[in-house]
Each structure stands twice: as C-alpha cells, then as structure tokens.
Design an enzyme around this catalytic site. Structure first.
Site: not given
Ligand code: DOR
Ligand code: ZN
Length: 344
Positions: A174, A16-18, A251, A247, A99, A136, A14
């Site tokens: 998660h 997030h690579l953006r 940001h 996860d 997802k 989720h 799981h």
């Molecule tokens: O904390 C989180 N950030 N939970 C999520 O489900 C999405 C993720 C995000 O994409 O920033």
């Molecule tokens: Zn996530």
C-alpha cells in the site's frame, strides 16, 4: 471509447478479511471479483503458526463457499517468530508469505516487530527459500511526523535490510508516496509494491478539509496531492513491479465514527470497478489487466488466472451502508456513482 473490458480474473495481493461474522459478511465481496487474495494475519491473536493459518484458511473457505476462490495465507512476524515454523508452512503450501508489521504501526500490530534485527534470522531463511516478505512500511518513532513515516522507513529500515539480504523478495505494501515509487523502481527485480484503489483517488485533503472524514482514514494515511499524482502517473506506465492490493480493511461504523477512530477503508465491494474508473480517467484502461491480473502472479511465481471477468461502462450507485443492522459498514465510494460495473 471502450465500453466493455474483459480481462483475466484479477487477484487481490493485500486484503483484511477479519474473522467470525465479519468474515462471513465481507469475504463474498472479494470472491465475486478476485481469484485469489493474500490474506493479512493481523487477527487477535495474530496468525503466527502453520496450524493457525490452516484453520483460518478453512474458515475463509467456508465463509466464501466458492471453491474457485483461493485464500493465500500469511504469517505475522513477531520478535519471537520461529524460522523453522515459517519455512515449514511455506514448504507445505500453507504460508505464501510473511508480514512485517512494525510494532504499534497500525491495527493489531502490538505483537509486531520492535526491531528489525530481531527478525534477521527469519529473513535470512525466507531469502534462502524464496518466501516473500510483505512490509507495512512505516516507522513508529515518536519524533517522526505521521506523514513522513513511509519515507523514513525506506531510508532507515528497508534500504539497510535489502543491503543485508539483497535477494529477499519484498512487497512494499500500500505505497502512498512518490519516494516509495522511486525506491521500488530503483530496487532490483525482487522488490515490488502494491497500490490500493483508495490511494489512487484520495489525498489528505479528502480526509481533513470541510470536516474530518473517518471513512477515508487508513494507514498509511493518504498524503499530499502530489503523492497521489505520482501513484496515478505510475500506473499509466504499466510498470510490472506495481500491482493491485486493495488493503480493504473493514471496521464497524461505531469503531470508525469514534473519538479514536480505527484506520481502514472498506474497499472490497467495488474494488475492481474503482480501479477501472481510475485507469479510465487516466486513459490507460489497457494497462488494467497487467496491474490487476498479471504482474502479481508473475512476482509470486504463480500462473495468472485462466478465467476472465468483464466490466462494462455504465453508472452504478454505491450504497451508503452495507449491513446497516449489523456492523453497518461504509464502503469506499459510499453514495457515489461509479462509471463501471462488473457484469460477469
Ligand atoms: O488502514 C489500515 N487498516 N492499515 C493497516 O495497516 C491495517 C488495517 C486494518 O487491519 O484495519
Ligand atoms: Zn493492510
């Protein structure tokens, strides 16, 4: 005392690579440790088609520049998702899973599912072809306290969905509560869960006591200490229904340290070291390989990685900031010393 640990190369189930410059910055941290990663589709706009997933996969591959790393792609379920499109993507080897984001639950989930009934047709199809649903697991009803969102989701959404589709492969992502641990343990072999490095280490006090800590805020939000302890106790058992999913969700600092700060903990840079530290504290380092490298592939019907990695005991300092002149990311464990290092 074990001072070095060699395990099969782990995978991140799981992540997030953006996209764009952020992708180029963060992806190499994951590829340094992990053989594969399940890549979340919550881009703007979200990844909802086979072509979009293919194009994103190519962008990830070029950002990583290491052919040994394999991105496993997912489709973002919407109320309008086309079951044929998803099934074709799975058949063609482009889409590993779908997802489910309940609309409004988290970052970039506004195009998510507003009512589980809207996706019954696609769930039926996924169940028939053995395509996993990644969940989720939080309700978004205004009357539900944010700390109860996961527990209520299990009762109101997941349990009835599994009754309707008893063979559907589901990964509850998660997990943060003792209730989720019990739910997954009590469900059939088609139901598994991922556990982040941070939910094994932080509880809600770490977010709120002594000042608000935006870099420890994610969704699902960390709960009471007893829930963290339930997760920690669980991993000591070596239960194969639970496996690694960071996860990691970067940001920019400006988006985290903000009057309306974004949810997400950027754990990718020292993820495997963080898990190793936790397992070591719990006296169950011998359980790390199953959790990190074996149970995930087994659930997805994939072989474990052939290569190995080696971790060594020895302190390393985690930087306060990554890319200070750019996105200025704060990694999980920022400024701390970690007791394990990835050495090869
Ligand atoms: O904390 C989180 N950030 N939970 C999520 O489900 C999405 C993720 C995000 O994409 O920033
Ligand atoms: Zn996530």
């Amino acid at each position: 005392m074990t001072d070095a640990l060699t395990i099969r190369r782990p995978d991140d189930w799981h992540l997030h690579l953006r996209d764009g410059e952020m992708l180029a910055l963060v992806a190499p941290y994951t590829a340094r440790q992990f053989g594969r990663a399940i890549v979340m589709p919550n881009l703007v706009p979200p990844v909802t088609t086979v072509d979009a997933a293919k194009a994103y996969r190519e962008r990830i591959r070029s950002a990583v520049g290491d052919a040994r790393f394999e991105p496993l792609m997912t489709a973002y379920l919407t109320d309008q998702i086309d079951p044929d499109e998803v099934a074709r993507g799975h058949e063609e080897g482009v889409l590993t899973a779908c997802k489910l984001y309940p609309a409004g639950a988290t970052t970039n989930s506004d195009r998510g599912v507003t009512d589980i009934a809207a996706i019954h047709p696609v769930l039926e199809r996924m169940s028939a072809i053995g395509m996993p649903l990644l969940v989720h697991g939080e309700v978004v009803d205004a009357d539900i306290d944010i700390f109860d969102r996961e527990k209520v989701f299990l009762e109101r959404v997941l349990a009835p969905t599994l009754e309707r589709f008893p063979d559907l492969k589901v990964v509850l992502e998660h997990i943060t509560t003792a209730e989720a641990v019990a739910f997954v343990q009590g469900a059939g072999p088609n139901v598994a869960a991922t556990i982040t490095a941070h939910h094994l280490r932080i509880d809600r006090n770490d977010i709120l006591v002594g000042g608000i800590k935006p870099h420890s805020y994610c969704l699902p939000v960390a709960k009471r200490t007893r829930h963290k302890e339930a997760l920690r106790a669980l991993v000591t058992t070596g239960d194969s229904k639970f496996f690694l999913g960071t996860d990691s969700a970067p940001h920019a600092r400006s988006a985290k340290e903000n009057a309306c700060g974004c949810a997400g903990i950027f754990s990718a840079p020292f993820a495997i070291e963080s898990y190793a530290q936790t397992f070591d504290e719990l006296g169950c380092l011998e359980k790390l390989e199953g959790f990190a490298s074996l149970y995930g592939p087994a659930f997805y019907g994939l072989p474990a990685n052939e290569e190995t990695i080696t971790l060594e005991r020895g302190e390393q300092q985690v930087p306060e900031r990554i890319d200070p002149e750019g996105f200025d990311l704060t990694p999980f464990h920022a400024g701390e010393r970690l007791g394990w290092s990835l050495v090869g």
